[in-house]
Write a protein that holds these residues in place. Structure first.
Motif, PDB file in Angstrom:
ATOM      1  N   SER A 160     104.339  62.497 -20.337  1.00 38.76           N
ATOM      2  CA  SER A 160     105.089  62.292 -19.092  1.00 38.76           C
ATOM      3  C   SER A 160     105.140  63.580 -18.268  1.00 38.76           C
ATOM      4  O   SER A 160     105.092  63.534 -17.036  1.00 38.76           O
ATOM      5  CB  SER A 160     106.500  61.767 -19.378  1.00 38.76           C
ATOM      6  N   CYS A 161     105.208  64.717 -18.920  1.00 41.80           N
ATOM      7  CA  CYS A 161     105.203  65.999 -18.215  1.00 41.80           C
ATOM      8  C   CYS A 161     103.821  66.264 -17.612  1.00 41.80           C
ATOM      9  O   CYS A 161     103.714  66.705 -16.464  1.00 41.80           O
ATOM     10  CB  CYS A 161     105.613  67.117 -19.167  1.00 41.80           C
ATOM     11  N   VAL A 162     102.782  65.993 -18.378  1.00 42.85           N
ATOM     12  CA  VAL A 162     101.410  66.156 -17.880  1.00 42.85           C
ATOM     13  C   VAL A 162     101.210  65.265 -16.658  1.00 42.85           C
ATOM     14  O   VAL A 162     100.700  65.710 -15.620  1.00 42.85           O
ATOM     15  CB  VAL A 162     100.375  65.820 -18.974  1.00 42.85           C
ATOM     16  N   ASN A 163     101.644  64.009 -16.757  1.00 43.08           N
ATOM     17  CA  ASN A 163     101.474  63.078 -15.646  1.00 43.08           C
ATOM     18  C   ASN A 163     102.244  63.512 -14.405  1.00 43.08           C
ATOM     19  O   ASN A 163     101.747  63.397 -13.288  1.00 43.08           O
ATOM     20  CB  ASN A 163     101.886  61.665 -16.069  1.00 43.08           C
ATOM     21  N   ARG A 164     103.463  64.016 -14.595  1.00 43.62           N
ATOM     22  CA  ARG A 164     104.236  64.506 -13.448  1.00 43.62           C
ATOM     23  C   ARG A 164     103.510  65.675 -12.789  1.00 43.62           C
ATOM     24  O   ARG A 164     103.409  65.751 -11.567  1.00 43.62           O
ATOM     25  CB  ARG A 164     105.643  64.923 -13.866  1.00 43.62           C
ATOM     26  N   ALA A 165     103.013  66.596 -13.610  1.00 46.28           N
ATOM     27  CA  ALA A 165     102.298  67.756 -13.070  1.00 46.28           C
ATOM     28  C   ALA A 165     101.086  67.319 -12.243  1.00 46.28           C
ATOM     29  O   ALA A 165     100.872  67.809 -11.136  1.00 46.28           O
ATOM     30  CB  ALA A 165     101.867  68.687 -14.203  1.00 46.28           C
ATOM     31  N   LEU A 166     100.323  66.393 -12.768  1.00 47.33           N
ATOM     32  CA  LEU A 166      99.141  65.914 -12.046  1.00 47.33           C
ATOM     33  C   LEU A 166      99.547  65.177 -10.772  1.00 47.33           C
ATOM     34  O   LEU A 166      98.900  65.317  -9.732  1.00 47.33           O
ATOM     35  CB  LEU A 166      98.298  65.016 -12.945  1.00 47.33           C
ATOM     36  N   ALA A 167     100.642  64.416 -10.831  1.00 43.91           N
ATOM     37  CA  ALA A 167     101.103  63.658  -9.671  1.00 43.91           C
ATOM     38  C   ALA A 167     101.526  64.568  -8.518  1.00 43.91           C
ATOM     39  O   ALA A 167     101.339  64.204  -7.351  1.00 43.91           O
ATOM     40  CB  ALA A 167     102.257  62.736 -10.064  1.00 43.91           C
ATOM     41  N   ILE A 168     102.063  65.738  -8.826  1.00 46.03           N
ATOM     42  CA  ILE A 168     102.481  66.631  -7.739  1.00 46.03           C
ATOM     43  C   ILE A 168     101.333  67.492  -7.220  1.00 46.03           C
ATOM     44  O   ILE A 168     101.471  68.158  -6.211  1.00 46.03           O
ATOM     45  CB  ILE A 168     103.686  67.521  -8.130  1.00 46.03           C
ATOM     46  N   GLY A 169     100.195  67.486  -7.922  1.00 46.17           N
ATOM     47  CA  GLY A 169      99.025  68.201  -7.426  1.00 46.17           C
ATOM     48  C   GLY A 169      98.619  69.439  -8.192  1.00 46.17           C
ATOM     49  O   GLY A 169      97.752  70.190  -7.744  1.00 46.17           O
ATOM     50  N   VAL A 170      99.235  69.659  -9.356  1.00 45.97           N
ATOM     51  CA  VAL A 170      98.819  70.792 -10.195  1.00 45.97           C
ATOM     52  C   VAL A 170      97.372  70.556 -10.627  1.00 45.97           C
ATOM     53  O   VAL A 170      96.991  69.445 -10.969  1.00 45.97           O
ATOM     54  CB  VAL A 170      99.770  70.918 -11.411  1.00 45.97           C
ATOM     55  N   ARG A 171      96.567  71.607 -10.611  1.00 42.31           N
ATOM     56  CA  ARG A 171      95.143  71.460 -10.939  1.00 42.31           C
ATOM     57  C   ARG A 171      94.788  71.760 -12.380  1.00 42.31           C
ATOM     58  O   ARG A 171      93.696  71.435 -12.829  1.00 42.31           O
ATOM     59  CB  ARG A 171      94.323  72.353 -10.039  1.00 42.31           C
ATOM     60  N   GLY A 172      95.687  72.407 -13.101  1.00 43.65           N
ATOM     61  CA  GLY A 172      95.379  72.725 -14.490  1.00 43.65           C
ATOM     62  C   GLY A 172      96.612  72.611 -15.351  1.00 43.65           C
ATOM     63  O   GLY A 172      97.725  72.911 -14.911  1.00 43.65           O
ATOM     64  N   TYR A 173      96.394  72.160 -16.581  1.00 44.94           N
ATOM     65  CA  TYR A 173      97.492  72.019 -17.542  1.00 44.94           C
ATOM     66  C   TYR A 173      96.942  72.464 -18.887  1.00 44.94           C
ATOM     67  O   TYR A 173      96.079  71.809 -19.450  1.00 44.94           O
ATOM     68  CB  TYR A 173      97.950  70.559 -17.606  1.00 44.94           C
TER      69      TYR A 173
END
Length: 138
Positions: A88-101
């Motif tokens: 869920s944290c990974v998905n939130r990060a990707l949803a806001i536009g973060v390019r790397g995790y």
């Protein structure tokens, strides 16, 4: 050719030293901060090519700071490096536009490739957070 400029946000000093050393092999770390509010201030003032930040920062989480930075500039190049591998944290990060995790245990091998991918406008997920491929049953 000038090296890309990176702001690093990590509140745990020993981990910050490790991440700085990894990044310093390829990039110029132009600032190192230990909380989310300082990350916002330094990122605005320095206009780095990339931002590498932990999620668990004091005063303002790295994820919330990333969200604010991306609201100001949708093209900001942000790579999160964290112990949190919850989908869920990974998905939130990707949803806001973060390019790397990048999961911290993977950082030694994958942080620099993640930042390079992010700078090339590609999304990078470290091996610990990539979805498992579908299994094939005969």
């Amino acid at each position: 050719m000038p090296r890309c400029r990176v702001v690093l946000a990590e509140d745990h000093a020993p981990m910050a030293a490790v991440l700085r050393a990894l990044l310093g092999e390829v990039f110029d770390v132009v600032a190192e901060v230990a909380d989310g509010e300082a990350l916002l201030a330094h990122s605005t003032a320095l206009a780095p090519d990339a931002i590498v930040c932990d999620i668990g920062l004091p005063r303002l989480s790295g994820l919330d700071a990333a969200e604010r930075l991306l609201a100001r500039d949708a093209h900001a190049c942000i790579v999160l490096v964290t112990i949190d591998v919850d989908p869920s944290c990974v998905n939130r990060a990707l949803a806001i536009g973060v390019r790397g995790y990048v999961a911290k245990p993977d950082a030694g091998e994958e942080l620099v490739p993640a930042v390079l991918a992010a700078l090339a406008r590609r999304v990078y997920l470290s091996s610990s957070v990539r979805p498992a491929p579908p299994s094939r049953h005969p």
